[in-house]
Motif scaffolding. Sequence first.
Motif, short mmCIF file in Angstrom:
data_model
loop_
_atom_site.label_atom_id
_atom_site.label_comp_id
_atom_site.label_asym_id
_atom_site.label_seq_id
_atom_site.Cartn_x
_atom_site.Cartn_y
_atom_site.Cartn_z
N PRO A 96 0.83 -1.21 0.00
CA PRO A 96 0.00 0.00 0.00
C PRO A 96 0.86 1.25 0.00
N ARG A 97 0.31 2.32 -0.51
CA ARG A 97 0.97 3.61 -0.37
C ARG A 97 0.74 4.09 1.06
N LEU A 98 1.74 4.75 1.61
CA LEU A 98 1.65 5.26 2.97
C LEU A 98 1.62 6.79 2.95
N TYR A 99 0.69 7.34 3.73
CA TYR A 99 0.53 8.79 3.81
C TYR A 99 0.49 9.24 5.26
N PRO A 138 -1.86 16.85 18.38
CA PRO A 138 -0.63 17.49 17.92
C PRO A 138 0.49 16.47 17.73
N GLN A 139 1.29 16.69 16.71
CA GLN A 139 2.47 15.84 16.48
C GLN A 139 3.62 16.41 17.29
N THR A 140 4.14 15.62 18.22
CA THR A 140 5.27 16.06 19.03
C THR A 140 6.47 15.17 18.74
N SER A 141 7.62 15.55 19.25
CA SER A 141 8.82 14.75 19.01
C SER A 141 8.72 13.39 19.70
N SER A 142 7.89 13.28 20.74
CA SER A 142 7.77 11.99 21.44
C SER A 142 6.65 11.12 20.90
N SER A 143 5.75 11.68 20.07
CA SER A 143 4.66 10.86 19.55
C SER A 143 5.11 10.15 18.28
N PRO A 144 4.82 8.85 18.20
CA PRO A 144 5.23 8.11 17.01
C PRO A 144 4.43 8.56 15.79
N GLU A 145 5.08 8.56 14.65
CA GLU A 145 4.39 8.96 13.42
C GLU A 145 3.43 7.86 13.01
N GLN A 146 2.16 8.20 12.84
CA GLN A 146 1.16 7.23 12.40
C GLN A 146 0.90 7.43 10.92
N LEU A 147 1.33 6.47 10.12
CA LEU A 147 1.09 6.55 8.69
C LEU A 147 -0.16 5.76 8.34
N MET A 148 -0.88 6.25 7.35
CA MET A 148 -2.09 5.58 6.89
C MET A 148 -1.80 4.87 5.57
N ALA A 149 -2.16 3.59 5.51
CA ALA A 149 -2.00 2.79 4.30
C ALA A 149 -3.24 3.00 3.42
N VAL A 150 -3.01 3.11 2.12
CA VAL A 150 -4.10 3.36 1.17
C VAL A 150 -3.96 2.42 -0.02
N LEU A 151 -5.07 1.75 -0.38
CA LEU A 151 -5.13 0.90 -1.56
C LEU A 151 -6.46 1.13 -2.26
N PRO A 152 -6.52 0.89 -3.58
CA PRO A 152 -7.78 1.09 -4.29
C PRO A 152 -8.75 -0.06 -4.05
N GLU A 162 0.63 13.87 2.98
CA GLU A 162 2.02 13.81 2.49
C GLU A 162 2.35 12.35 2.24
N ARG A 163 2.72 12.02 1.02
CA ARG A 163 3.07 10.64 0.71
C ARG A 163 4.44 10.31 1.29
N LYS A 164 4.52 9.20 2.01
CA LYS A 164 5.78 8.76 2.60
C LYS A 164 6.37 7.56 1.88
N ARG A 165 5.53 6.75 1.24
CA ARG A 165 6.00 5.59 0.45
C ARG A 165 4.98 5.27 -0.61
#
Length: 196
Positions: free
Chosen positions: A50-53, A74-88, A193-196
């Motif tokens: 999947p594409r990650l955003y 809020p996104q802080t330096s201690s909060s893990p980045e949560q990426l969302m997977a997307v597929l058609p 923002e696309r990450k992968r």
Amino acid sequence: MYTPINLAPLWWRQQASRKTWDQEMAELFCEFQPISTPTPGINLYSERQPRLYRIWDISQKFLLLMNNILIAGPQTSSSPEQLMAVLPNNALDPVRQPIFMGLGDETLTLASVKAADGRPALKLMERSIMDLYRNTEESLSFTFYSRTDGNQETCCFESAAFPGWFISTSNELNKPVGLSLEGGSRITIFYFERKR
């Protein structure tokens, strides 16, 4: 010989080359077109991912997982980045950009369900986004119609199971992400923002 120097700031050049959500989805649907005649012995899905955003609302609240609940905060330096997977979802009309959305680990997927009070609600369900993609059923409860919204930098996600209901966030911090009617008090427009 004089060579002009590009003095435009880097961020401006990056913005100029950034794709809209509609352009991202056109590429996604092209990349993940169903193949009608698979070759025996070849797993068509093994290489596809999947594409990650990274997704956040127009009030700068990011989608985050906290205690197995998707919240906007809020996104802080201690909060893990949560990426969302997307597929058609190739079982539905691609013109409406039907997609499956789940967490980046691909094990929990967003679904539109009817809550106890009878209103549509957003729920994270233990369902592989790849399994949904491979399946030829419509899977309306797991599908969201997506589009660029407002301007080229934003998008929105409408429930296929509950037309007119959109993925939304509260105006308050660290509240669960849910579904609401467009134009209400909740926020239904997101940056990406696309990450992968």
